[in-house]
Design a protein around this motif. Structure first.
Motif, mmCIF file in Angstrom:
data_model
loop_
_atom_site.group_PDB
_atom_site.id
_atom_site.type_symbol
_atom_site.label_atom_id
_atom_site.label_comp_id
_atom_site.label_asym_id
_atom_site.label_seq_id
_atom_site.Cartn_x
_atom_site.Cartn_y
_atom_site.Cartn_z
ATOM 1 N N LEU A 83 -44.830 12.904 143.219
ATOM 2 C CA LEU A 83 -44.528 12.445 141.867
ATOM 3 C C LEU A 83 -43.775 13.536 141.120
ATOM 4 C CD1 LEU A 83 -44.821 10.435 139.506
ATOM 5 C CD2 LEU A 83 -47.040 11.502 139.001
ATOM 6 N N LEU A 84 -42.629 13.158 140.566
ATOM 7 C CA LEU A 84 -41.920 14.016 139.624
ATOM 8 C C LEU A 84 -42.421 13.616 138.243
ATOM 9 C CD1 LEU A 84 -38.052 14.662 139.445
ATOM 10 C CD2 LEU A 84 -39.659 14.971 137.591
ATOM 11 N N LEU A 85 -43.192 14.489 137.639
ATOM 12 C CA LEU A 85 -43.876 14.189 136.388
ATOM 13 C C LEU A 85 -42.995 14.615 135.215
ATOM 14 C CD1 LEU A 85 -46.471 13.240 135.040
ATOM 15 C CD2 LEU A 85 -47.426 15.514 135.424
ATOM 16 N N ASP A 86 -42.359 13.636 134.561
ATOM 17 C CA ASP A 86 -41.499 13.929 133.409
ATOM 18 C C ASP A 86 -42.326 13.787 132.135
ATOM 19 O OD1 ASP A 86 -39.608 13.627 131.194
ATOM 20 O OD2 ASP A 86 -38.067 13.595 132.745
ATOM 21 N N LEU A 87 -42.643 14.941 131.529
ATOM 22 C CA LEU A 87 -43.508 14.930 130.348
ATOM 23 C C LEU A 87 -42.792 14.385 129.124
ATOM 24 C CD1 LEU A 87 -45.399 18.325 130.755
ATOM 25 C CD2 LEU A 87 -45.992 16.058 131.637
ATOM 26 N N ASN A 88 -41.497 14.633 129.021
ATOM 27 C CA ASN A 88 -40.756 14.087 127.892
ATOM 28 C C ASN A 88 -40.700 12.563 127.949
ATOM 29 O OD1 ASN A 88 -39.023 14.662 125.490
ATOM 30 N ND2 ASN A 88 -37.481 13.614 126.722
#
Length: 310
Positions: free
Chosen positions: A191-196
């Motif tokens: 998983l590439l976790l994009d916080l924005n």
């Protein structure tokens, strides 16, 4: 590739390379090519490029990327793969991505949990956007089939990024966290976790405070599937208006706060500063990367001290 920056697969984070824990990089965009090539290549651990910009087999861009790749580890981030497309992924697209990966030997390859491809009069057509998925059994199977195909073709695991969406499709068969977790479990992708993206969605659709909603979202993600974190900023919107994930600002204070929480939960995950529009000077990007490194050091030190876990 720089010494020690290989692209072999890590067993804990399926798409991360050994030794990349705590790495921080920045997105490389056209105005900064010269800065990257002529600057200090120890200032960041890796650079991310949008894969589609370098699909051409001739011209100056492939040469520029090869020059950059001789100095930095490279992450290939795609925006047009359309992993959730029921019609599948275009063969020509995958061939060009595979050829680029063979030339560059990237440390990561990623795209989004979205769809983009369809069929019209017997031809593949692309929507030109990252379109949201319905979190259903059917949608999950499409994602599984497409991710499996991509990983088999590339001979490596990829990362799949959570999407910022501007349409609320309502309740599905899965929560987004369940959908992404099951995808990772069934395909061994990361998983590439994009916080924005999480913050944009929470501001646009959540009935509770954005940070609260995002932290609860993170709590539902297994610790061992997160292979990368993206940090970015967005242009604020007026009351009652949708926020657009335009990557035109420095990382917001809210995003830094959420990042601290993510590092506490997932550890020193490889991290990227995204900035795509209204670009700052190169040095400002590097300062953002250094601040991310500082947060990693602070939070991981705190976690290592008995009784300090928050």
């Amino acid at each position: 590739m720089p010494q020690g920056k290989s692209a072999s697969i890590n067993a804990r984070h399926p798409s991360a390379s050994p030794g990349t824990e705590g790495w921080v990089g920045v997105g490389l965009r056209h105005p900064h090519y010269r800065d990257a090539i002529e600057g200090n290549n120890n200032a960041v651990d890796f650079l991310e490029v949008h894969a589609e910009n370098f699909f051409a087999e001739g011209g100056i861009l492939p040469s520029i990327l090869e020059d950059v790749a001789n100095q930095y580890a490279i992450s290939l981030h795609s925006t047009s793969m359309g992993l959730g497309s029921a019609s599948g992924i275009n063969d020509g697209y995958l061939r060009r991505l595979s050829n680029l990966a063979d030339r560059i030997n990237p440390v990561l390859i990623s795209d989004h949990a979205s769809f983009a491809w369809s069929q019209y009069q017997g031809h593949d057509v692309h929507a030109g956007d990252l379109l949201p998925l319905e979190f259903s059994q059917t949608g999950l199977q499409v994602m599984i089939d497409n991710v499996d195909r991509v990983q088999q073709l590339l001979g490596r695991n990829i990362l799949v990024e959570n999407l910022s969406a501007y349409i609320d499709l309502g309740p599905g068969e899965f929560q987004e966290t369940e959908f992404l977790s099951e995808l990772a479990h069934r395909t061994a992708c990361g998983l590439l976790l994009d916080l924005n993206n999480l913050l944009v969605n929470a501001h646009n659709f959540s009935q509770e405070p954005a940070l609260t909603a995002c932290m609860r979202w993170l709590d539902q993600i297994p610790r061992d599937i997160v292979g990368e974190i993206h940090l970015a900023g967005y242009t604020p919107a007026g009351e009652g208006k949708l926020i657009v994930d335009d990557h035109s600002q420095a990382v917001s204070e809210e995003c830094w706060t959420l990042y601290r929480y993510a590092i506490q939960r997932f550890g020193p995950v490889i991290t990227l500063i995204e900035w795509d529009n209204d670009l700052p000077k190169w040095d400002e990007l590097l300062q953002q990367a250094q601040f991310a490194k500082q947060i990693i050091a602070e939070e991981c030190t705190a976690i290592a001290i008995p009784g300090s876990i928050r």
